[in-house]
Each structure stands twice: as structure tokens, then as C-alpha cells.
Design a protein around this motif. Structure first.
Motif, mmCIF file in Angstrom:
data_model
loop_
_atom_site.group_PDB
_atom_site.id
_atom_site.type_symbol
_atom_site.label_atom_id
_atom_site.label_comp_id
_atom_site.label_asym_id
_atom_site.label_seq_id
_atom_site.Cartn_x
_atom_site.Cartn_y
_atom_site.Cartn_z
ATOM 1 N N VAL A 118 22.257 -45.640 -7.945
ATOM 2 C CA VAL A 118 23.469 -44.896 -8.310
ATOM 3 C C VAL A 118 24.625 -45.291 -7.387
ATOM 4 C CG1 VAL A 118 24.509 -42.586 -8.396
ATOM 5 C CG2 VAL A 118 22.250 -42.975 -9.370
ATOM 6 N N GLY A 119 24.366 -45.365 -6.085
ATOM 7 C CA GLY A 119 25.410 -45.761 -5.141
ATOM 8 C C GLY A 119 25.900 -47.175 -5.397
ATOM 9 N N ALA A 120 24.984 -48.091 -5.678
ATOM 10 C CA ALA A 120 25.367 -49.488 -5.936
ATOM 11 C C ALA A 120 26.182 -49.622 -7.217
ATOM 12 C CB ALA A 120 24.115 -50.365 -6.007
ATOM 13 N N VAL A 121 25.768 -48.918 -8.260
ATOM 14 C CA VAL A 121 26.493 -48.996 -9.535
ATOM 15 C C VAL A 121 27.910 -48.456 -9.390
ATOM 16 C CG1 VAL A 121 26.569 -47.995 -11.863
ATOM 17 C CG2 VAL A 121 24.463 -49.023 -11.025
ATOM 18 N N ILE A 122 28.056 -47.354 -8.680
ATOM 19 C CA ILE A 122 29.395 -46.775 -8.518
ATOM 20 C C ILE A 122 30.293 -47.705 -7.703
ATOM 21 C CG2 ILE A 122 30.663 -44.894 -7.406
ATOM 22 C CD1 ILE A 122 28.469 -43.004 -8.388
#
Length: 188
Positions: A134-138
Motif C-alpha cells: 500500500v505504501g509503495a503504490v501510493i
């Protein structure tokens, strides 16, 4: 879900926001001078050791910003090997340097976005891999969206910006995981 996990995961974006609020570093620091060496007034020509003082008969004057070179030596491009003469390439500044204010902003914004995304993932799940995703995608999604916006004619797209976005994302996720694991009590 652990109650301390969201607080620990939010520490990374807080640190990144503090880094973004810090005053920017100076681009050029003054060069150190040797002990006992006289100070040179701003704009005054620079004399090389062993050369006659500027303005003396036969002493060449150097224009401000002109490169230092031996008499008769050809000009060469910055970073070019010494055996390449003036035919190598013109002396120009890189329009998109690897290190600069823009790259620092991309790096710090990616740290904040990755940490915030990790914190959002921590609110939703206990799975470490999902929180990292989730952090990487954002963070990477925002970086790619910015470069697509620039490519649409609103700026200058840069692959180097994306590299700094990826480095910032990695740093932000690393900090978030580190804070998360540091806040997790060890049970035997």
C-alpha cells in the motif's frame, strides 16, 4: 489489530515532513583558504600560486566564472577526460542534475507518502507485505502521476525524478517497517 501500530507507522511521515520543512542547503559553500593566505575581494581575479599578481605586466586576468587552465591548454567539457580537447562538446550545465533542490523534494515527498501509505495499510491489516504494498503504490503512483502531468506539457518530465521517487519510497518504507518492528513487543 495492535493499538500502537498506527502510532509507530505515522512516525515516518512526521520525520519526513520535518525534513521538508528544514531550510534548503546552500548550493555552493565557500572554499577553504590556506592559513595566512590573503582574502580575495568578490569579483577580483584569482591568481594561481607562483604567478605574478593580477594586473601586473604580463599577468593574465581571469574573468569571473572562467575555468582555471594552464596557458595554451584547450578548454574541455566538464567531466571529460584530459586527453579530449575542445572538440569534445560545448561547456554547458546539465538541465536536469542528479542532485538539486527538485530531487530532494521528490525524495522527501516520497518518504512522506510511503510512510503515510504504510500507516494506512497498518490500519487495515496486520499483514506486513500488504502494508508495504500500500505504501509503495501510493508513493510511486504519485511520482508517476507527477511525471505524466509534466509530460502532458505542464513541466519537464524526468527519469531522474522517478529514480529519486523510488529511493524515497524505499527509505520511507524502510523507516516505517523499522518503527513498526521497534514498537512491537517481544513475546517469548
Amino acid at each position: 489489530m495492535r493499538s500502537f501500530l498506527p502510532r509507530a507507522a505515522l512516525a515516518a511521515p512526521v520525520l519526513a515532513a520535518a525534513a521538508l520543512a528544514a531550510p534548503p542547503a546552500q548550493a555552493q559553500a565557500p572554499l577553504p583558504r590556506a592559513a595566512g593566505a590573503p582574502l580575495r575581494a568578490a569579483g577580483a581575479p584569482l591568481a594561481l600560486p607562483g604567478s605574478p599578481p593580477p594586473g601586473a605586466a604580463g599577468a593574465p586576468l581571469r574573468a569571473a566564472g572562467a575555468p582555471l587552465r594552464a596557458a595554451g591548454a584547450p578548454l574541455r567539457a566538464a567531466g571529460a577526460p584530459p586527453w579530449l580537447g575542445s572538440a569534445a562538446q560545448p561547456l554547458t550545465r546539465d538541465p536536469d542534475p542528479w542532485f538539486g533542490d527538485d530531487k530532494a523534494r521528490h525524495f522527501c515527498a516520497s518518504i512522506a507518502l510511503a510512510g503515510g501509505g504504510y500507516a494506512l495499510g497498518a490500519l487495515a491489516t496486520d499483514d506486513l507485505h500488504t502494508r508495504i504494498a500500500v505504501g509503495a503504490v501510493i508513493a510511486l503512483g504519485a511520482g508517476i502521476a507527477k511525471e505524466v502531468y509534466d509530460a502532458a506539457g505542464h513541466g519537464t518530465p524526468s527519469l531522474r525524478d522517478l529514480v529519486w521517487d523510488a529511493l524515497g519510497t524505499t527509505a520511507g518504507l524502510g523507516l516505517s517497517v523499522w518503527f513498526d518492528l521497534a514498537a512491537t513487543p517481544i513475546s517469548f
